[in-house]
Design a protein around this motif. Structure first.
Motif, short mmCIF file in Angstrom:
data_model
loop_
_atom_site.label_atom_id
_atom_site.label_comp_id
_atom_site.label_asym_id
_atom_site.label_seq_id
_atom_site.Cartn_x
_atom_site.Cartn_y
_atom_site.Cartn_z
N GLU A 183 0.77 -1.17 -0.06
CA GLU A 183 0.04 -0.01 0.09
C GLU A 183 1.05 1.18 -0.06
O GLU A 183 0.27 2.34 -0.32
CB GLU A 183 -1.10 -0.05 1.34
CG GLU A 183 -2.01 -1.25 1.12
CD GLU A 183 -2.99 -1.09 2.33
OE1 GLU A 183 -3.70 -0.31 2.43
OE2 GLU A 183 -2.92 -2.19 3.17
N THR A 184 2.05 1.10 0.59
CA THR A 184 2.87 2.52 0.42
C THR A 184 3.33 2.79 -1.13
O THR A 184 3.85 3.65 -1.28
CB THR A 184 4.22 2.22 1.19
OG1 THR A 184 4.89 0.91 0.70
CG2 THR A 184 3.88 1.79 2.49
N HIS A 185 3.32 1.48 -1.93
CA HIS A 185 3.75 2.05 -3.45
C HIS A 185 2.54 2.31 -4.36
O HIS A 185 3.03 2.77 -5.55
CB HIS A 185 4.52 0.61 -3.81
CG HIS A 185 5.67 0.75 -3.15
ND1 HIS A 185 5.99 -0.29 -1.93
CD2 HIS A 185 6.99 1.17 -3.23
CE1 HIS A 185 7.28 -0.18 -1.53
NE2 HIS A 185 7.97 0.77 -2.21
N ILE A 186 1.51 2.13 -4.17
CA ILE A 186 0.32 2.45 -4.91
C ILE A 186 -0.48 2.93 -4.31
O ILE A 186 -0.87 3.03 -2.79
CB ILE A 186 -0.15 1.04 -5.62
CG1 ILE A 186 -0.86 0.13 -4.55
CG2 ILE A 186 0.78 0.41 -6.57
CD1 ILE A 186 -1.53 -1.16 -4.97
N ALA A 187 -1.73 3.80 -5.17
CA ALA A 187 -2.71 4.57 -4.49
C ALA A 187 -3.77 3.79 -3.90
O ALA A 187 -4.02 2.84 -4.55
CB ALA A 187 -3.32 5.79 -5.59
#
Length: 324
Positions: free
Chosen positions: A5-9
């Motif tokens: 979740e830190t790498h995609i919206a």
């Protein structure tokens, strides 16, 4: 927060226009034997992983038409949907909101069948109705499917007893239990049941993959943890092996391992590998990653080498879709 979740919206805007011909809708209503009368084309949410949306017209009662926003998703735990639906020519507008825990829809009363085709109501202009959707989708958590582990698998892997099949890769060999390999791969099972030389001799020659790739795949068949064995260097070949031999769980687990390793420096490489090895979950993640990176003006290594299929997908999600 989950590393994925830190790498995609986890939130995005959706917008579409659905153009429907009056004659086509009349025919669909008259010929419909079920609830769903007509369905628009499905579109992928621009930045949220694995979410698609479309519009549905349904006939809930004899003369009542309902307009639905339908969401299809597998990777999100829940979707918070807030949206509005409109037909501007008829001054129709409805707002909706729902938290969906599985693929489903949220419906709004549209009109009666008589009102729909009443010229004075102006749902149709020159024989065309335009339904517009605008909204926001928010993913509430990401699902993970953890690989199953088994101490029995470790015991069987370490023991040479009863291993009755030889896998030969160039000048190296692996002894395995035939029943385990056949249980994990329908392709190997078919080969073993074919009556051909491989089946008679209990020996399979593999010439198009490295010994490292084959060994890792076989270890996974014994339900051993292979996460630390998967690298950027061997990932593409592992995906190809899993795809070729229809080892679905291996294919899935490699994708999730790579998703955790995705960064600005390797996303192009992994996106390209997803195309050539049918790795849809990895490909979907890379598209969302890249869209998010573009918005943040992040530097992406080797972006000029990005596969055309991935580029087309990013462009397609960046424009206002029209379903006809």
């Amino acid at each position: 927060m989950d590393s994925i979740e830190t790498h995609i919206a986890n939130e995005c805007q959706i917008k579409m226009k659905w153009r429907i011909k009056e004659d086509a809708l009349k025919e669909a209503i008259n010929n419909s034997n079920g609830v769903i009368v007509m369905k628009s084309e499905c579109f992928k949410a621009p930045k949220i992983w694995g979410v698609e949306y479309c519009l549905l017209l349904t006939k809930e009662e004899e003369n009542q038409i309902i307009l639905y926003l339908a969401l299809v998703f597998e990777m999100a735990r829940k979707i918070d949907a807030r949206f509005n639906l409109s037909v501007k020519s008829a001054s129709y507008m409805k707002n909706g909101k729902a938290i969906l825990e599985k693929t489903n829809g949220c419906g709004k009363t549209f009109c009666t069948r008589d009102e729909l085709f009443d010229a004075e109501k102006k749902f149709f202009v020159n024989g065309i109705m335009e339904i517009e959707l605008e909204g926001t989708l928010k993913a509430l958590g990401i699902k993970r499917k953890a690989p199953e582990s088994s101490s029995l698998g470790d015991v069987l892997w370490e023991s040479e007893k009863d291993k009755d099949l030889t896998i030969a890769v160039k000048d190296q060999e692996l002894k395995v239990h035939k029943w385990i390999l056949c249980a994990k791969s329908p392709v190997f099972k078919a080969e073993m049941e074919s009556g051909m030389t491989e089946a008679r001799e209990n020996r399979i020659e593999i010439t198009d993959f490295s010994f490292e790739t084959v060994k890792i795949a076989i270890e996974h068949s014994y339900e051993r943890d292979i996460k630390k064995l998967i690298t950027e260097e061997n990932a593409s070949e592992l995906l190809h092996f899993a795809d070729k031999y229809d080892m679905k769980l291996l294919h899935h687990n490699i994708q999730f391992t790579l998703i955790d390793k995705t960064s600005e420096s390797n996303v192009v490489q992994l996106a390209n590998a997803s195309v050539t090895s049918n790795a849809k979950e990895l490909g979907e993640f890379c598209v969302c990653f890249l869209i998010n990176a573009i918005e943040k003006s992040s530097f992406i290594k080797d972006v000029k080498k990005l596969h055309q299929e991935i580029t087309n997908e990013i462009v397609q999600r960046s424009v206002f879709p029209i379903a006809e």
